[in-house]
Design a protein around this motif. Sequence first.
Motif, PDB file in Angstrom:
ATOM      1  N   ASP A 153      60.176 -30.495 -21.368  1.00 10.77           N
ATOM      2  CA  ASP A 153      60.068 -31.785 -20.737  1.00 10.77           C
ATOM      3  C   ASP A 153      58.514 -31.989 -20.141  1.00 10.77           C
ATOM      4  O   ASP A 153      58.164 -31.843 -19.128  1.00 10.77           O
ATOM      5  CB  ASP A 153      60.797 -31.620 -19.383  1.00 10.77           C
ATOM      6  CG  ASP A 153      60.755 -32.779 -18.605  1.00 10.77           C
ATOM      7  OD1 ASP A 153      60.541 -34.086 -19.126  1.00 10.77           O
ATOM      8  OD2 ASP A 153      60.958 -32.791 -17.389  1.00 10.77           O
ATOM      9  N   GLU A 165      59.521 -32.037 -25.951  1.00 10.06           N
ATOM     10  CA  GLU A 165      60.681 -32.405 -25.333  1.00 10.06           C
ATOM     11  C   GLU A 165      61.512 -31.185 -25.030  1.00 10.06           C
ATOM     12  O   GLU A 165      62.077 -31.308 -23.771  1.00 10.06           O
ATOM     13  CB  GLU A 165      61.696 -32.977 -26.467  1.00 10.06           C
ATOM     14  CG  GLU A 165      63.162 -33.409 -25.803  1.00 10.06           C
ATOM     15  CD  GLU A 165      64.019 -33.566 -27.260  1.00 10.06           C
ATOM     16  OE1 GLU A 165      65.127 -33.936 -26.747  1.00 10.06           O
ATOM     17  OE2 GLU A 165      63.856 -33.290 -28.357  1.00 10.06           O
ATOM     18  N   LEU A 203      68.797 -30.470 -27.703  1.00  6.52           N
ATOM     19  CA  LEU A 203      67.194 -31.348 -27.857  1.00  6.52           C
ATOM     20  C   LEU A 203      67.664 -32.283 -29.343  1.00  6.52           C
ATOM     21  O   LEU A 203      68.008 -31.936 -30.211  1.00  6.52           O
ATOM     22  CB  LEU A 203      66.099 -30.133 -28.380  1.00  6.52           C
ATOM     23  CG  LEU A 203      65.920 -29.213 -27.388  1.00  6.52           C
ATOM     24  CD1 LEU A 203      64.818 -28.412 -27.575  1.00  6.52           C
ATOM     25  CD2 LEU A 203      65.732 -29.798 -25.787  1.00  6.52           C
TER      26      LEU A 203
END
Length: 323
Positions: A210, A207, A46
């Motif tokens: 998603d 993030e 990430l």
Amino acid sequence: MSPVIRPRRLRQTPAIRRLVAEHRLHARDLILPLFVREGLDEPVALSLMPGVLQHTLDSLVDAAEHAVEAGVGGLMLFGVPERRDATGSAADDPEGILNVAIGRLRAALGDSTVIMADLCLDEFTDHGHCGVIGAHGRVDNDATLERYGQMALAQASAGAQFVGLSGMMDGQVGHVRATLDSAGFTDTGVLAYSAKYASAFYGPFREAVDSQLQGDRRSYQQDPANGREGLRETLLDIEEGADVVMVKPGLPYLDVLARVSDSVSVPVWAYQVSGEYAMIEAAAAAGAIDRKPAIMESLLAFKRAGAQAILTYWAAEIAAELS
């Protein structure tokens, strides 16, 4: 005159400071959140959370085993599906990524740790909200409860020992508790994200899963201006059968955590969320703070405020050092 009372006597050496410390952090106090994503051939790092990965099923098991060997108290699992729809149908699919991952971890680890699963629809819906969208474009509380019940049954069937109710729907704990009990899952625990605030500190998490979020979650997550409301929500969850309650985020809400801890008799946990993690990592990378002492200080703050356990992305790293 020289002072008679000298508090500094108790700070002179590391050995004295250890002996008189009011709070101690143990590896077993730490719970590691883990992300597993459907369709990956290898883990994905990430960008906003250095050191945190979206896992494949195989790498998830490896990371979980490493964390357990380090001494962490438990694992909290989040699933990221390939396909999403309006009702988050993959969330309660026995072949969905989260439920398959729960089964893999339980098969690999058994009762050597506590396997928990996030019970919320936001990772699974195409609109990114934590529930079913009703006719007026808002999250339908009661329709969402039905989906939560179905998710709880799927997660319990897969082997989750605790289901983590994070959606902040009214009545969610009572509905899930009744659903589990009626299906014979009386030993499956309910971890209630009781005081969960509509926070700016969740950014990097989006993030990680998603997120497809459209709009915001302020109509169901709590207003950051309200402290007493956090205790009210917690007491309601306990009345409905919550086994453990949690405050989220962590450091910006230590006052709420302390108030809850002083007021209830069930275990109280806290979640050091993605934004807290990212800020410390970014400041350390920039040379603004000393990384390890800052991490330890932040974790001790949770203990000082009354948390018995802490969900943190540093769990495995810090547990290894403490052990």
